[in-house]
Motif scaffolding. Sequence first.
Motif, PDB file in Angstrom:
ATOM      1  N   LEU A  40       2.941  57.616  32.455  1.00 33.38           N
ATOM      2  CA  LEU A  40       3.093  56.269  31.936  1.00 33.38           C
ATOM      3  C   LEU A  40       2.963  55.349  33.152  1.00 33.38           C
ATOM      4  N   LYS A  47       1.578  45.393  32.641  1.00 32.79           N
ATOM      5  CA  LYS A  47       0.560  46.195  31.946  1.00 32.79           C
ATOM      6  C   LYS A  47       0.976  47.667  31.985  1.00 32.79           C
ATOM      7  N   ILE A  48       0.851  48.343  30.842  1.00 31.67           N
ATOM      8  CA  ILE A  48       1.214  49.760  30.730  1.00 31.67           C
ATOM      9  C   ILE A  48       0.007  50.545  30.244  1.00 31.67           C
ATOM     10  N   ILE A  49      -0.255  51.661  30.912  1.00 27.30           N
ATOM     11  CA  ILE A  49      -1.384  52.526  30.573  1.00 27.30           C
ATOM     12  C   ILE A  49      -0.879  53.967  30.514  1.00 27.30           C
ATOM     13  N   PHE A  50      -1.206  54.661  29.438  1.00 22.67           N
ATOM     14  CA  PHE A  50      -0.878  56.075  29.313  1.00 22.67           C
ATOM     15  C   PHE A  50      -2.042  56.889  29.872  1.00 22.67           C
ATOM     16  N   LEU A  71      -1.386  56.327  19.810  1.00 23.16           N
ATOM     17  CA  LEU A  71      -1.126  55.260  20.781  1.00 23.16           C
ATOM     18  C   LEU A  71      -2.229  54.207  20.762  1.00 23.16           C
ATOM     19  N   MET A  72      -3.471  54.662  20.682  1.00 28.69           N
ATOM     20  CA  MET A  72      -4.592  53.721  20.654  1.00 28.69           C
ATOM     21  C   MET A  72      -4.565  52.857  19.397  1.00 28.69           C
ATOM     22  N   CYS A  76      -2.472  50.502  22.499  1.00 30.32           N
ATOM     23  CA  CYS A  76      -2.181  50.927  23.867  1.00 30.32           C
ATOM     24  C   CYS A  76      -3.455  51.358  24.585  1.00 30.32           C
ATOM     25  N   ASP A  77      -3.469  51.158  25.890  1.00 29.63           N
ATOM     26  CA  ASP A  77      -4.527  51.706  26.739  1.00 29.63           C
ATOM     27  C   ASP A  77      -4.170  53.149  27.052  1.00 29.63           C
ATOM     28  N   VAL A  78      -5.103  54.056  26.801  1.00 29.11           N
ATOM     29  CA  VAL A  78      -4.894  55.476  27.063  1.00 29.11           C
ATOM     30  C   VAL A  78      -6.151  56.030  27.713  1.00 29.11           C
TER      31      VAL A  78
END
Length: 104
Positions: A40, A47-50, A71-72, A76-78
Motif C-alpha cells: 500500500l 495519493k494511495i496506490i496498491f 479495488l479498481m 483505486c490505482d492498482v
Amino acid sequence: MEKLKTESQIEAYLVKKIKQLGGIAFKFVSPGNAGVPDRLVVLPGGKIIFVELKKPGGKTTPLQDSQIARLMKLGCDVGVVHSIEEADDCIEYCRRNIESDRKE
C-alpha cells in the motif's frame, strides 16, 4: 539484459525508491481478505496506490485478480509489478503524481 530478480528483490527496490520520493510502501496484510495487493503505497499529498509484486514471469492468482478488480471498481490505482523496469515505471508514476499534487 536485466539479470532476473526475485520478487523480494523487486519489492525491496520499490520500497527503497518510494521512500526516496518521500512516500511509504506499507506491507499490506488484510486479515480475512486473502489476495489483496502486497504493498500500500502512500505518497505525499495523500495519493494511495496498491501494488502487487511478482517475480519475472509470475502470474496473479484468480483471487488476486478478483481483489485487484474490486479495488479498481472502487476507483483505486492498482499496479502489478514483475521486474525492476516495471518497478521503475511505477516509481515514475508516483513521482508524477507527487509533482502534479504540488502544482495544484
